[in-house]
Design an enzyme around this catalytic site. Structure first.
Site, mmCIF file in Angstrom:
data_model
loop_
_atom_site.group_PDB
_atom_site.id
_atom_site.type_symbol
_atom_site.label_atom_id
_atom_site.label_comp_id
_atom_site.label_asym_id
_atom_site.label_seq_id
_atom_site.Cartn_x
_atom_site.Cartn_y
_atom_site.Cartn_z
ATOM 1 N N ASP A 128 18.872 -118.729 24.018
ATOM 2 C CA ASP A 128 20.129 -118.096 24.428
ATOM 3 C C ASP A 128 20.224 -116.609 24.102
ATOM 4 O O ASP A 128 19.806 -116.169 23.047
ATOM 5 C CB ASP A 128 21.363 -118.843 23.893
ATOM 6 C CG ASP A 128 21.205 -119.323 22.462
ATOM 7 O OD1 ASP A 128 20.418 -118.705 21.734
ATOM 8 O OD2 ASP A 128 21.869 -120.295 22.097
ATOM 9 N N CYS A 165 14.876 -118.658 21.413
ATOM 10 C CA CYS A 165 15.753 -119.730 20.943
ATOM 11 C C CYS A 165 16.527 -120.356 22.095
ATOM 12 O O CYS A 165 17.271 -121.309 21.895
ATOM 13 C CB CYS A 165 16.765 -119.227 19.937
ATOM 14 S SG CYS A 165 16.098 -118.177 18.670
ATOM 15 N N CYS A 225 26.149 -121.764 18.985
ATOM 16 C CA CYS A 225 26.504 -120.987 20.182
ATOM 17 C C CYS A 225 27.773 -120.164 19.938
ATOM 18 O O CYS A 225 27.937 -119.073 20.478
ATOM 19 C CB CYS A 225 26.721 -121.904 21.379
ATOM 20 S SG CYS A 225 25.252 -122.833 21.832
ATOM 21 N N CYS A 255 22.708 -122.391 27.228
ATOM 22 C CA CYS A 255 23.177 -123.721 27.597
ATOM 23 C C CYS A 255 24.653 -123.689 27.978
ATOM 24 O O CYS A 255 25.298 -122.645 27.968
ATOM 25 C CB CYS A 255 22.963 -124.672 26.423
ATOM 26 S SG CYS A 255 23.924 -124.230 24.976
#
Lengths: 148, 392
Positions: free
Chosen positions: A35, A33, A102, A58
């Site tokens: 991360d 994905c 995130c 990211c």
């Protein structure tokens, strides 16, 4: 698209690194994905005395990791368990909508590290962190599909 | 040390050249007439469009009446594919394209699938090349259209268009190529390539945004795209964007005139950057073909790091570049092109695209090579995926 606070935490992340003799380590996310977050906790008398992280991801993933470590430091485990993804995102003056997942990762990383600590202490049952990460990736996909 | 604004994203868009802007300016304030009007300033606008059409046609080996101006490269792709599909649907409903097309082609094909058409998406090899043999094998009696991009926007791979054109011609199937990235970088002669339709976009070759063109070989069946007035021979109605069309033609003329110098310069920057990244940074992979490659394109995957972080770090150092990472696309899947050439999701997330243009210098590459290895190292040290490797 990112707030100044996000960019500050991205370009100068706090508490990057590892704790070799950590009392709890949590890894969440999935490289597929894009991360992965790994959080190390040092815990004395139920208080988080030190915390470090490593993140593949990211800008928002790095910034939320950094902010999450700031938020848990000095807290009791009970307090740390109550930190929500929303709190992490708010502390960063918000995240763009597509990056909200995130902040989920940061909340999960804290919980995974504390769960690991409790397991090591014999305070809780075994749990598989892989289930968490795989489920999360799919959840996010579904979520995005709905947005379209 | 340069810390200013370094632009390494010419595949995204290019700055408008001064001569292009100067050619356009009179058509805003002085020569503003509607090209469809009969009086003198109307005729002046009409003349400007027809001169632009002749110029574009001459450069690509076409006839002026085979050039249609559009609102963008995406529009040209949409028109070519939908227009040819609907015009030929009584003959068949099968289309062949590739898995690495731009979304302007892919999503148009997907739309047609929802309307009863069948589409074959050809795979590519590890360098991003389409196999003409595989393409030939995919042709069926009901195949009505083949669409293969001239050069890929992400990895820069240049396809064997002439060979595919030969096959399409032999089988009597309409052949469209999306030449948006190729135009201005490769000399294109549609008569030699056996291409029936070709899309281009002005802002990729130092012209203005919001204008493109579609070459349509005469005799090619195509439905009209926008219904209304008689503009573009009644096939693409709407008052022409005269300054933009003038700008497109001027930009293409300049690109054609400067092509040898442009290519020599960009290839030198490209090859130097590829060489130095491979020499100075471990765990990297060059994406795309080493020779069959657009002059200004560099695309690398950096193991253990994520592309958006890399772009943000470069931006903090004043460098603008691009990535195939999911995080830069607004979706969660990394680039379909990088997945099609066989990269794992992890590797595809860590890609960096640098695309050079006329304004770039050797000093800018010096600066890139000064900051890039440090940035990659810094992100790797922060990455849990790098831990195991660094311990070895």
């Amino acid at each position: 698209m990112y707030s100044e606070k996000v960019m500050d935490h991205f370009s100068n992340p706090r508490n990057v690194g590892e704790i070799p003799d950590a009392d709890g380590v949590g890894t969440v996310g999935n490289p597929k994905c894009g991360d992965i977050m790994k959080m190390y906790l040092k815990i004395e008398n139920d208080v988080i005395t030190d915390v470090k992280f490593k993140t593949f991801g990211c800008g928002a993933a790095v910034a939320t990791s950094s902010m999450a470590t700031e938020l848990v430091k000095g807290k009791t485990i009970e307090e740390a368990m109550k930190i929500t993804n929303k709190a992490v995102a708010e502390a960063l003056d918000g995240l763009p909508p597509v990056k909200m997942h995130c902040s989920n990762l940061a909340e999960e990383a804290i919980k995974a590290a504390i769960t690991d600590y409790r397991r090591k202490k014999g305070l809780t049952e075994e749990s598989s962190s892989c289930d968490v990460c795989c489920r999360r990736c799919e959840d996010v996909h579904h979520h995005l599909d709905e947005e379209e | 040390m340069s810390t200013g604004n370094i632009y390494f994203d010419h595949a995204a868009t290019t700055p408008v050249k001064r001569e292009v802007l100067e050619a356009m300016l009179p058509y805003f304030e002085e020569k503003y007439g509607n090209p469809s009007s009969v009086y003198s300033i109307g005729r002046a606008s009409k003349k400007a469009i027809e001169e632009a059409r002749e110029s574009v046609a001459g450069i690509i080996g076409a006839e002026p009446r085979e050039i249609y101006f559009t609102g963008s490269g995406t529009e040209a792709d949409n028109w070519a594919i939908k227009g040819a599909a609907y015009a030929n649907m009584k003959k068949g409903k099968h289309i062949i394209t590739t898995s690495i097309e731009h979304h302007a082609v892919l999503h148009t094909c997907q739309y047609l699938e929802s309307d009863g058409f069948e589409v074959t998406y050809l795979p590519v090899d590890e360098y991003g090349l389409v196999s003409p043999e595989q393409l030939e094998a995919a042709i069926r009696p009901d195949t009505i259209l083949i669409s293969v991009m001239y050069a890929n926007n992400e990895i820069g791979t240049i396809q064997p268009i002439a060979e595919i054109g030969r096959i399409a011609k032999e089988k009597g199937i309409v052949f469209h190529t999306d030449a948006v990235q190729a135009m201005g970088n490769i000399r294109i002669d549609v008569s030699k390539l056996n291409v029936d339709m070709l899309s281009m976009s002005s802002h990729k070759f130092y012209g203005p945004k919001g204008v493109g063109a579609l070459y349509v070989r005469k005799g090619t069946k195509l439905t009209s795209f926008i219904h209304g007035g008689a503009q573009e021979r009644g096939r693409r109605a709407s008052t022409e964007n005269v300054p933009a069309i003038v700008g497109l033609a001027k930009a293409l003329e300049l690109a054609d005139k400067n092509m040898d110098h442009h290519n020599e310069k960009l290839i030198a920057l490209r090859d130097r950057t590829i060489r130095e990244i491979e020499k100075n940074i471990p765990f990297v992979r060059l994406n795309g073909h080493r020779e069959m490659r657009l002059p200004g394109n560099v695309n690398f995957s950096f193991d253990f790091i994520e592309g958006e972080s890399l772009l943000l770090m470069l931006d903090l150092k004043g460098i603008a570049a691009s990535s195939g990472s999911a995080c830069t696309s607004g979706s969660l899947d990394p680039s379909h092109v990088l997945l099609a050439i066989g990269l794992s999701h992890e590797t595809a997330h860590g890609s960096l695209r640098i695309t050079f243009g006329d304004g770039n210098t050797d000093e800018e590459v010096d600066y890139l090579m000064e900051v890039l290895p440090e940035i990659v190292q810094r992100l790797r040290e922060m990455s849990p995926l790098y831990e195991e490797v660094s311990r070895k």
